[in-house]
Design a protein around this motif. Structure first.
Motif, PDB file in Angstrom:
ATOM      1  N   THR A  72      -8.513 -13.503   2.516  1.00 43.35           N
ATOM      2  CA  THR A  72      -7.248 -13.149   1.866  1.00 43.35           C
ATOM      3  C   THR A  72      -7.486 -12.638   0.449  1.00 43.35           C
ATOM      4  O   THR A  72      -6.855 -11.673   0.006  1.00 43.35           O
ATOM      5  CB  THR A  72      -6.298 -14.356   1.836  1.00 43.35           C
ATOM      6  OG1 THR A  72      -6.999 -15.503   1.320  1.00 43.35           O
ATOM      7  CG2 THR A  72      -5.776 -14.676   3.231  1.00 43.35           C
ATOM      8  N   ASP A  73      -8.406 -13.290  -0.267  1.00 44.91           N
ATOM      9  CA  ASP A  73      -8.733 -12.840  -1.624  1.00 44.91           C
ATOM     10  C   ASP A  73      -9.422 -11.477  -1.593  1.00 44.91           C
ATOM     11  O   ASP A  73      -9.172 -10.617  -2.447  1.00 44.91           O
ATOM     12  CB  ASP A  73      -9.637 -13.863  -2.318  1.00 44.91           C
ATOM     13  CG  ASP A  73      -8.941 -15.191  -2.557  1.00 44.91           C
ATOM     14  OD1 ASP A  73      -7.695 -15.192  -2.631  1.00 44.91           O
ATOM     15  OD2 ASP A  73      -9.633 -16.216  -2.651  1.00 44.91           O
ATOM     16  N   PHE A  74     -10.288 -11.285  -0.609  1.00 44.33           N
ATOM     17  CA  PHE A  74     -10.987 -10.008  -0.469  1.00 44.33           C
ATOM     18  C   PHE A  74      -9.985  -8.890  -0.176  1.00 44.33           C
ATOM     19  O   PHE A  74     -10.065  -7.797  -0.753  1.00 44.33           O
ATOM     20  CB  PHE A  74     -12.021 -10.113   0.651  1.00 44.33           C
ATOM     21  CG  PHE A  74     -12.933  -8.925   0.767  1.00 44.33           C
ATOM     22  CD1 PHE A  74     -13.928  -8.696  -0.164  1.00 44.33           C
ATOM     23  CD2 PHE A  74     -12.799  -8.034   1.829  1.00 44.33           C
ATOM     24  CE1 PHE A  74     -14.784  -7.591  -0.054  1.00 44.33           C
ATOM     25  CE2 PHE A  74     -13.639  -6.937   1.949  1.00 44.33           C
ATOM     26  CZ  PHE A  74     -14.633  -6.716   1.005  1.00 44.33           C
ATOM     27  N   ALA A  75      -9.019  -9.174   0.701  1.00 43.56           N
ATOM     28  CA  ALA A  75      -7.999  -8.174   1.034  1.00 43.56           C
ATOM     29  C   ALA A  75      -7.137  -7.851  -0.184  1.00 43.56           C
ATOM     30  O   ALA A  75      -6.819  -6.682  -0.443  1.00 43.56           O
ATOM     31  CB  ALA A  75      -7.132  -8.676   2.183  1.00 43.56           C
ATOM     32  N   GLU A 112      -5.463  -4.343  -4.755  1.00 39.30           N
ATOM     33  CA  GLU A 112      -5.143  -4.269  -6.179  1.00 39.30           C
ATOM     34  C   GLU A 112      -6.091  -3.353  -6.948  1.00 39.30           C
ATOM     35  O   GLU A 112      -5.674  -2.630  -7.855  1.00 39.30           O
ATOM     36  CB  GLU A 112      -5.173  -5.678  -6.775  1.00 39.30           C
ATOM     37  CG  GLU A 112      -4.058  -6.576  -6.246  1.00 39.30           C
ATOM     38  CD  GLU A 112      -4.242  -8.030  -6.652  1.00 39.30           C
ATOM     39  OE1 GLU A 112      -5.207  -8.319  -7.406  1.00 39.30           O
ATOM     40  OE2 GLU A 112      -3.437  -8.874  -6.210  1.00 39.30           O
ATOM     41  N   GLN A 113      -7.378  -3.366  -6.588  1.00 39.60           N
ATOM     42  CA  GLN A 113      -8.353  -2.586  -7.348  1.00 39.60           C
ATOM     43  C   GLN A 113      -8.604  -1.190  -6.775  1.00 39.60           C
ATOM     44  O   GLN A 113      -8.928  -0.261  -7.517  1.00 39.60           O
ATOM     45  CB  GLN A 113      -9.676  -3.350  -7.430  1.00 39.60           C
ATOM     46  CG  GLN A 113      -9.588  -4.660  -8.193  1.00 39.60           C
ATOM     47  CD  GLN A 113     -10.951  -5.325  -8.364  1.00 39.60           C
ATOM     48  OE1 GLN A 113     -11.990  -4.663  -8.305  1.00 39.60           O
ATOM     49  NE2 GLN A 113     -10.947  -6.634  -8.574  1.00 39.60           N
ATOM     50  N   ALA A 143       0.832  -1.209   0.000  1.00 42.00           N
ATOM     51  CA  ALA A 143       0.000   0.000   0.000  1.00 42.00           C
ATOM     52  C   ALA A 143       0.862   1.253   0.000  1.00 42.00           C
ATOM     53  O   ALA A 143       0.569   2.224  -0.717  1.00 42.00           O
ATOM     54  CB  ALA A 143      -0.934  -0.014   1.207  1.00 42.00           C
ATOM     55  N   ARG A 144       1.916   1.248   0.787  1.00 44.91           N
ATOM     56  CA  ARG A 144       2.782   2.429   0.845  1.00 44.91           C
ATOM     57  C   ARG A 144       3.527   2.638  -0.470  1.00 44.91           C
ATOM     58  O   ARG A 144       3.726   3.770  -0.910  1.00 44.91           O
ATOM     59  CB  ARG A 144       3.758   2.302   2.014  1.00 44.91           C
ATOM     60  CG  ARG A 144       3.096   2.497   3.373  1.00 44.91           C
ATOM     61  CD  ARG A 144       4.126   2.766   4.452  1.00 44.91           C
ATOM     62  NE  ARG A 144       4.874   1.567   4.790  1.00 44.91           N
ATOM     63  CZ  ARG A 144       4.501   0.691   5.725  1.00 44.91           C
ATOM     64  NH1 ARG A 144       3.376   0.886   6.387  1.00 44.91           N
ATOM     65  NH2 ARG A 144       5.238  -0.362   5.998  1.00 44.91           N
ATOM     66  N   LYS A 145       3.931   1.540  -1.109  1.00 44.38           N
ATOM     67  CA  LYS A 145       4.675   1.655  -2.367  1.00 44.38           C
ATOM     68  C   LYS A 145       3.824   2.262  -3.477  1.00 44.38           C
ATOM     69  O   LYS A 145       4.334   2.995  -4.328  1.00 44.38           O
ATOM     70  CB  LYS A 145       5.190   0.280  -2.791  1.00 44.38           C
ATOM     71  CG  LYS A 145       6.385  -0.205  -1.984  1.00 44.38           C
ATOM     72  CD  LYS A 145       6.860  -1.565  -2.472  1.00 44.38           C
ATOM     73  CE  LYS A 145       8.051  -2.051  -1.661  1.00 44.38           C
ATOM     74  NZ  LYS A 145       8.515  -3.402  -2.108  1.00 44.38           N
ATOM     75  N   ILE A 146       2.526   1.953  -3.479  1.00 42.49           N
ATOM     76  CA  ILE A 146       1.661   2.461  -4.543  1.00 42.49           C
ATOM     77  C   ILE A 146       0.950   3.747  -4.144  1.00 42.49           C
ATOM     78  O   ILE A 146       0.119   4.265  -4.897  1.00 42.49           O
ATOM     79  CB  ILE A 146       0.618   1.401  -4.961  1.00 42.49           C
ATOM     80  CG1 ILE A 146      -0.355   1.104  -3.803  1.00 42.49           C
ATOM     81  CG2 ILE A 146       1.297   0.128  -5.440  1.00 42.49           C
ATOM     82  CD1 ILE A 146      -1.502   0.185  -4.192  1.00 42.49           C
ATOM     83  N   GLY A 147       1.276   4.268  -2.956  1.00 40.80           N
ATOM     84  CA  GLY A 147       0.622   5.486  -2.496  1.00 40.80           C
ATOM     85  C   GLY A 147      -0.814   5.258  -2.082  1.00 40.80           C
ATOM     86  O   GLY A 147      -1.646   6.173  -2.163  1.00 40.80           O
TER      87      GLY A 147
END
Length: 379
Positions: free
Chosen positions: A328-331, A336-337, A21-25
């Motif tokens: 895990t898939d939901f997270a 990603e989206q 999350a931090r890497k993609i802002g």
């Protein structure tokens, strides 16, 4: 032989989500750190230190003045007297304290009872000590301890019971009755109680934190582990452990060979902060309001359901009305989206089975929480 063989499953999954999350802002609601609070440590506390203090390291047991302040805090709040020179040790956060305590007392084939859900790092540390974890699941919806199940889990191989109160990630707070039951359960045994009390300063509503230091038979054979930085609004990890002198000797032996010392300016600054109880009260009030703000927003603007939390900086959200996916898939989908990192509830269980809950850290700036609620409201 590599220590990797002692690890089971995907440990560190929550940390990896935070990093992504931090890497993609994106918005990191998965991590366990507090990035928003009412206090900013005064720079004056550090400016007053001389050059010698800044360049000096102290022994791995911590600054004596800070240990004295912690001893006063424990005596004032829990009516338990600890000798600061022999029974209190400063650590680089509660994780290091836990590692040292477990490594000091556990041997091969010893059993450690842990309550699930549990912090991600509990299981790997137990495995590194070559001990065997024994799991007792907290019972929903209030995440209470099933004392019949716990009693059945205790046997001749039980060396340690690891409790976490206030509990992460559920926000459960053990009651006085719980502590009295635990005291009776271990009476006459060789069991050590290790109490992770990291979130002791963040207890809300009518709940009251019960430390094992308040119960003589638990304190006599137990170890208190807690955080210093959370109650002071500091981002840098700092903690302490308190235990009877003979037990602390073994803990310090581990730290002596694994820790080169502490940074003096930080501990001198904390020495001035420990006595300020108004700071702690203000911190709890601040996060209680933030929790209420976030839970109300989730309830009014999304189809997710927030579970009640009595302490800490986390809220569990039930997403079963918006998705049937594994947590895990939901997270992963949210990250990603939508660029939001949350912690899947299964990350806090050894079996990693499908569950329909995610953990949210609400100790974030309001603008980040607002963006997250807007996105979750679209699901």
């Amino acid at each position: 032989m590599s220590i990797q063989r002692f690890f089971q499953g995907d440990s560190g999954f929550v940390v990896s989500l935070s990093e992504k999350a931090r890497k993609i802002g994106g918005i990191d609601l998965a991590g366990s750190y507090l990035s928003d609070g009412p206090y900013q440590p005064s720079a004056e506390l550090f400016r007053e230190l001389d050059d010698d203090s800044i360049r000096t390291l102290i022994p791995p047991y911590g600054l004596p003045e800070l240990r004295e302040q912690i001893a006063m805090y424990l005596r004032s709040n829990y009516e338990r007297t600890y000798d600061p020179s022999e029974e209190i040790t400063i650590t680089h956060g509660q994780t290091q304290a836990l590692f040292a305590c477990l490594l000091a007392f556990l041997g091969e084939d010893d059993e450690v009872i842990i309550f699930e859900p549990a912090a991600e790092y509990y299981l790997p540390i137990i495995q590194l000590c070559r001990a065997n974890p024994v799991y007792v699941t907290l019972k929903e919806p209030d995440f209470h301890i099933d004392w019949d199940e716990l009693t059945l889990a205790v046997n001749a191989n039980t060396r340690m019971i690891l409790i976490n109160t206030p509990h992460s990630p559920t926000g459960m707070v053990m009651s006085e009755l719980d502590m009295l039951r635990l005291q009776r359960l271990i009476n006459g045994t060789r069991i050590i109680v290790v109490s992770d009390e990291t979130y002791k300063d963040l207890v809300y509503d009518t709940a009251m934190h019960q430390s094992i230091a308040m119960f003589p038979k638990l304190a006599d054979c137990g170890i208190v582990i807690s955080s210093l930085n959370i109650g002071m609004g500091l981002m840098v990890q700092s903690g302490f452990c308190a235990a009877p002198a003979e037990m602390m000797k073994k803990i310090r032996k581990v730290l002596h060979f694994s820790d080169g010392g502490h940074f003096v300016p930080l501990q001198k600054a904390m020495t001035h902060m420990v006595p300020d109880r108004s700071r702690i009260g203000g911190l709890a009030a601040y996060y209680r309001k933030k929790k209420e703000y976030f839970v109300n927003a989730i309830t009014e603007r999304t189809r997710l359901t927030a579970l009640n939390s009595l302490a800490g900086c986390f809220v569990l959200l039930d997403y079963s009305q918006v998705s049937t996916a594994r947590d895990t898939d939901f997270a992963n989908m949210l990250l990603e989206q939508y660029g939001i990192a949350v912690a899947p509830y299964s990350a806090f269980f050894h079996d990693k089975q499908k569950r329909n809950l995610i953990r949210i850290n609400f100790a974030r700036p309001n603008d980040e929480l607002e963006k997250a609620v807007d996105i979750l409201g679209c699901l």
